[in-house]
Design a protein around this motif. Structure first.
Motif, PDB file in Angstrom:
ATOM      1  N   ALA A 116       0.827  -1.204   0.000  1.00 29.43           N
ATOM      2  CA  ALA A 116       0.000   0.000   0.000  1.00 29.43           C
ATOM      3  C   ALA A 116       0.863   1.256   0.000  1.00 29.43           C
ATOM      4  O   ALA A 116       1.931   1.290   0.624  1.00 29.43           O
ATOM      5  CB  ALA A 116      -0.913   0.007   1.216  1.00 29.43           C
ATOM      6  N   GLN A 117       0.401   2.279  -0.707  1.00 24.64           N
ATOM      7  CA  GLN A 117       1.080   3.568  -0.719  1.00 24.64           C
ATOM      8  C   GLN A 117       0.598   4.404   0.473  1.00 24.64           C
ATOM      9  O   GLN A 117      -0.595   4.626   0.644  1.00 24.64           O
ATOM     10  CB  GLN A 117       0.763   4.320  -2.013  1.00 24.64           C
ATOM     11  N   VAL A 118       1.545   4.849   1.295  1.00 19.76           N
ATOM     12  CA  VAL A 118       1.207   5.727   2.423  1.00 19.76           C
ATOM     13  C   VAL A 118       1.611   7.139   2.037  1.00 19.76           C
ATOM     14  O   VAL A 118       2.733   7.376   1.590  1.00 19.76           O
ATOM     15  CB  VAL A 118       1.932   5.282   3.710  1.00 19.76           C
ATOM     16  N   GLN A 119       0.689   8.081   2.225  1.00 18.83           N
ATOM     17  CA  GLN A 119       0.950   9.459   1.818  1.00 18.83           C
ATOM     18  C   GLN A 119       0.409  10.443   2.848  1.00 18.83           C
ATOM     19  O   GLN A 119      -0.365  10.081   3.731  1.00 18.83           O
ATOM     20  CB  GLN A 119       0.319   9.739   0.454  1.00 18.83           C
ATOM     21  N   THR A 120       0.836  11.693   2.719  1.00 22.43           N
ATOM     22  CA  THR A 120       0.363  12.740   3.615  1.00 22.43           C
ATOM     23  C   THR A 120      -1.088  13.072   3.276  1.00 22.43           C
ATOM     24  O   THR A 120      -1.578  12.700   2.196  1.00 22.43           O
ATOM     25  CB  THR A 120       1.222  14.009   3.472  1.00 22.43           C
ATOM     26  N   PRO A 121      -1.798  13.796   4.167  1.00 23.21           N
ATOM     27  CA  PRO A 121      -3.184  14.159   3.876  1.00 23.21           C
ATOM     28  C   PRO A 121      -3.346  14.934   2.572  1.00 23.21           C
ATOM     29  O   PRO A 121      -4.408  14.854   1.936  1.00 23.21           O
ATOM     30  CB  PRO A 121      -3.584  15.023   5.088  1.00 23.21           C
ATOM     31  N   ASP A 122      -2.307  15.680   2.150  1.00 29.14           N
ATOM     32  CA  ASP A 122      -2.429  16.418   0.887  1.00 29.14           C
ATOM     33  C   ASP A 122      -1.828  15.658  -0.295  1.00 29.14           C
ATOM     34  O   ASP A 122      -1.601  16.231  -1.363  1.00 29.14           O
ATOM     35  CB  ASP A 122      -1.791  17.802   1.011  1.00 29.14           C
ATOM     36  N   LEU A 128       4.897   8.980   0.822  1.00 22.37           N
ATOM     37  CA  LEU A 128       5.901   8.840   1.871  1.00 22.37           C
ATOM     38  C   LEU A 128       6.656   7.523   1.768  1.00 22.37           C
ATOM     39  O   LEU A 128       7.881   7.502   1.742  1.00 22.37           O
ATOM     40  CB  LEU A 128       5.234   8.950   3.250  1.00 22.37           C
ATOM     41  N   PHE A 129       5.946   6.412   1.747  1.00 21.58           N
ATOM     42  CA  PHE A 129       6.582   5.093   1.650  1.00 21.58           C
ATOM     43  C   PHE A 129       5.540   4.067   1.241  1.00 21.58           C
ATOM     44  O   PHE A 129       4.339   4.335   1.248  1.00 21.58           O
ATOM     45  CB  PHE A 129       7.237   4.695   2.980  1.00 21.58           C
ATOM     46  N   ARG A 130       6.032   2.869   0.904  1.00 26.46           N
ATOM     47  CA  ARG A 130       5.144   1.748   0.595  1.00 26.46           C
ATOM     48  C   ARG A 130       5.308   0.696   1.687  1.00 26.46           C
ATOM     49  O   ARG A 130       6.381   0.539   2.271  1.00 26.46           O
ATOM     50  CB  ARG A 130       5.439   1.162  -0.786  1.00 26.46           C
ATOM     51  N   THR A 131       4.233  -0.030   1.950  1.00 27.44           N
ATOM     52  CA  THR A 131       4.238  -0.966   3.070  1.00 27.44           C
ATOM     53  C   THR A 131       4.877  -2.306   2.745  1.00 27.44           C
ATOM     54  O   THR A 131       5.249  -3.052   3.657  1.00 27.44           O
ATOM     55  CB  THR A 131       2.803  -1.238   3.542  1.00 27.44           C
ATOM     56  N   GLY A 132       4.993  -2.667   1.466  1.00 28.80           N
ATOM     57  CA  GLY A 132       5.344  -4.040   1.137  1.00 28.80           C
ATOM     58  C   GLY A 132       4.169  -4.949   1.493  1.00 28.80           C
ATOM     59  O   GLY A 132       3.051  -4.487   1.750  1.00 28.80           O
ATOM     60  N   LYS A 133       4.412  -6.243   1.546  1.00 25.08           N
ATOM     61  CA  LYS A 133       3.344  -7.204   1.850  1.00 25.08           C
ATOM     62  C   LYS A 133       3.470  -7.630   3.317  1.00 25.08           C
ATOM     63  O   LYS A 133       4.398  -8.351   3.681  1.00 25.08           O
ATOM     64  CB  LYS A 133       3.455  -8.421   0.925  1.00 25.08           C
ATOM     65  N   LEU A 134       2.556  -7.161   4.152  1.00 22.77           N
ATOM     66  CA  LEU A 134       2.616  -7.422   5.585  1.00 22.77           C
ATOM     67  C   LEU A 134       1.237  -7.795   6.122  1.00 22.77           C
ATOM     68  O   LEU A 134       0.209  -7.399   5.566  1.00 22.77           O
ATOM     69  CB  LEU A 134       3.122  -6.186   6.342  1.00 22.77           C
ATOM     70  N   PHE A 135       1.241  -8.558   7.212  1.00 25.49           N
ATOM     71  CA  PHE A 135      -0.007  -8.996   7.835  1.00 25.49           C
ATOM     72  C   PHE A 135       0.026  -8.676   9.325  1.00 25.49           C
ATOM     73  O   PHE A 135       1.081  -8.684   9.960  1.00 25.49           O
ATOM     74  CB  PHE A 135      -0.200 -10.514   7.666  1.00 25.49           C
TER      75      PHE A 135
END
Length: 505
Positions: free
Chosen positions: A296-302, A306-313
């Protein structure tokens, strides 16, 4: 440098009393107490900003005291970081402002920003720099690590260790690892019998527990003796009445007086006033996998990536601690997870089991409406009556007088405990907690850690408190550059932060 003689402060009830302390060159004193127990008040007394109720503070002639409070004064918020520090200096010495900011690692692009636009951590460091350029002989620090990320905490530790040996420092803090690293004496502040040990926090805490155990044994002994004296007095009284003996009547009176004196002197002075209990009630989930992140792509509110999560559980029973520098995106990841659980913003890369009941704690405690009262915060969303709500609030450390105040007027510790009470009543099966220990005293931190472990809670927690991280975590995620990776041990991450690295590969 400074001598405290029979010092005491009473605000409705005693915060501390009969406190005697000599503060000399080279002392590094850790000041420890529950929320609201007088740490900030004591620092203000030492600095001369608060008059004690009793006793005196004597300062050596020409000694300079630098007091770093928790928040900058409102009138300073529009000043830039650089100006806030430089304004404490004569024009000829203005170069020293940049030198101190360099020592504390302040980036050049932050120095021209107003304090109002800076994070809580940088505001704290700004106030430290502003105080330090005044060349104090005694440095008083009030919760200096609050809002700092791990790398800045370690920078502050190194800075304190490098101070000239003749500087005396008093640190009021709930960060156990920080106290161990930076102090050589520990003062446990209490209403009646404060305890001082020539040891850093952890060994001093062990000594304190032994002292308290001895006091508890003596208390139990004295109470038993008083009870025996009262039984003897009752028997003699009956005999004296039946026989009309004045001698036995006088003896009865003496026994009762001895019992009264013992019970008065046997008050459990070893018992520290508590800030309130922290309890959680964690319901179970039948799902084995609670959440999954598929790069998943993690980004700021605007919308800034920022970074990607990779495959995690995240699996049932995982207590995952999320680590990383301030601004790396830890809170953004928690908000992404919350949005997926709440169903607010569907994201194919973030999935949550439908049976999740979320307990969410924001680091700014924004989930608590500032204009609402604590009673309203409990009775509005939960099926509890007014009387039950007030009893729960009192048990959590929000007293009768505070229960009808707007939440914005509560102390940080009271807000944190109210937030924990709201979580308990929600009975979640998964927690997202963003810096939950920020406003909790050591007792509260230990209670929260114990509850998370006792309830076998599943959670994703952001924290920079090393003691809390070590106690709670079963898995450790770290934001490294533009990716999220898993570390085997938290100490690997701590060691990497200490050397300036991003984290383990």
């Amino acid at each position: 440098m400074i001598n405290l003689q029979n010092l005491g402060v009473t605000l409705r009830e005693p915060l501390f009393s009969n406190l005697n302390l000599v503060l000399g060159a080279g002392d590094r004193i850790g000041l420890v107490a529950a929320n609201g127990a007088g740490k900030s008040t004591l620092l203000r007394c030492i600095a001369g900003a608060h008059d004690p109720t009793e006793g005196a503070v004597t300062r050596a002639r020409s000694v300079r005291v630098g007091h770093v409070e928790q928040e900058p004064p409102p009138g300073l918020l529009q000043a830039s970081l650089y100006d806030a520090v430089r304004d404490e200096l004569p024009e000829a010495d203005s170069w020293r402002a940049a030198l101190v900011l360099d020592e504390l690692g302040a980036p050049a692009d932050l120095r021209e920003r107003p304090l109002a636009q800076l994070s809580g951590g940088w505001r704290r460091l700004a106030m430290l720099a502003r105080t330090w350029v005044g060349d104090p002989d005694v440095l008083l620090l009030d919760e200096p690590t609050n809002h700092l990320d791990l790398s800045k905490i370690l920078t502050l530790e190194a800075w304190l260790k490098a101070l000239p040996k003749e500087i005396a420092v008093v640190v009021a803090s709930h960060d156990r690892s920080f106290l161990d690293a930076t102090t050589n004496r520990t003062l446990f502040l209490r209403p009646e019998q404060s305890q001082l040990y020539a040891l850093p926090y952890s060994p001093a805490r062990a000594e304190l527990e032994q002292t308290d155990a001895a006091l508890a044994r003596r208390f139990e002994r004295d109470i038993k003796t008083a009870q025996q004296l009262r039984r003897q007095a009752a028997k003699l009284h009956n005999i004296g009445v039946n026989s009309g003996s004045d001698l036995l009547t006088q003896k009865t009176k003496q026994l009762k007086q001895r019992a009264d004196r013992l019970e008065l002197a046997a008050r459990p002075a070893h018992e520290e006033r508590t800030s309130g209990a922290i309890r959680l009630e964690h319901r179970t989930s039948h799902a084995k996998v609670l959440m999954s992140f598929d790069d998943a792509q993690v980004q700021t509110p605007d919308g800034v990536p920022l970074f990607r999560t990779g495959k995690l559980f995240i699996r049932q029973g995982d207590r995952i601690v999320l680590l990383g520098a301030n601004g790396a995106g830890k809170t953004c990841l928690l908000r992404l997870a919350k949005s997926a659980i709440d169903g607010e913003t569907p994201n194919a890369a973030v999935k949550a089991t439908p049976s999740l009941v979320l307990g969410y704690g924001d680091q700014g405690l924004a989930e608590l409406a500032g204009d609402e009262t604590p009673v309203g915060a409990i009775t509005r969303p939960f099926d509890v009556g007014d009387q039950r709500a007030r009893a729960l609030l009192a048990g959590a450390g929000v007293g009768i007088l505070a229960q009808e105040k707007p939440i914005r007027l509560l102390s940080g510790g009271q807000k944190a405990r109210l937030s924990m009470l709201v979580l308990r009543l929600a009975r979640p099966n998964f927690y997202l907690l963003d810096e939950p220990t920020n406003h909790l005293d050591i007792e509260g931190q230990e209670a929260l850690a114990a509850e998370l472990m006792r309830e076998e809670a599943s959670c994703l927690v952001v924290s920079h408190d090393r003691s809390f991280v070590r106690a709670v975590g079963t898995r450790f995620w770290i934001i490294e550059g533009r990716r999220l990776v898993e570390a085997d041990r938290p100490d690997d991450v701590f060691a990497s932060a200490a050397t300036g690295g991003a984290g383990p590969a």
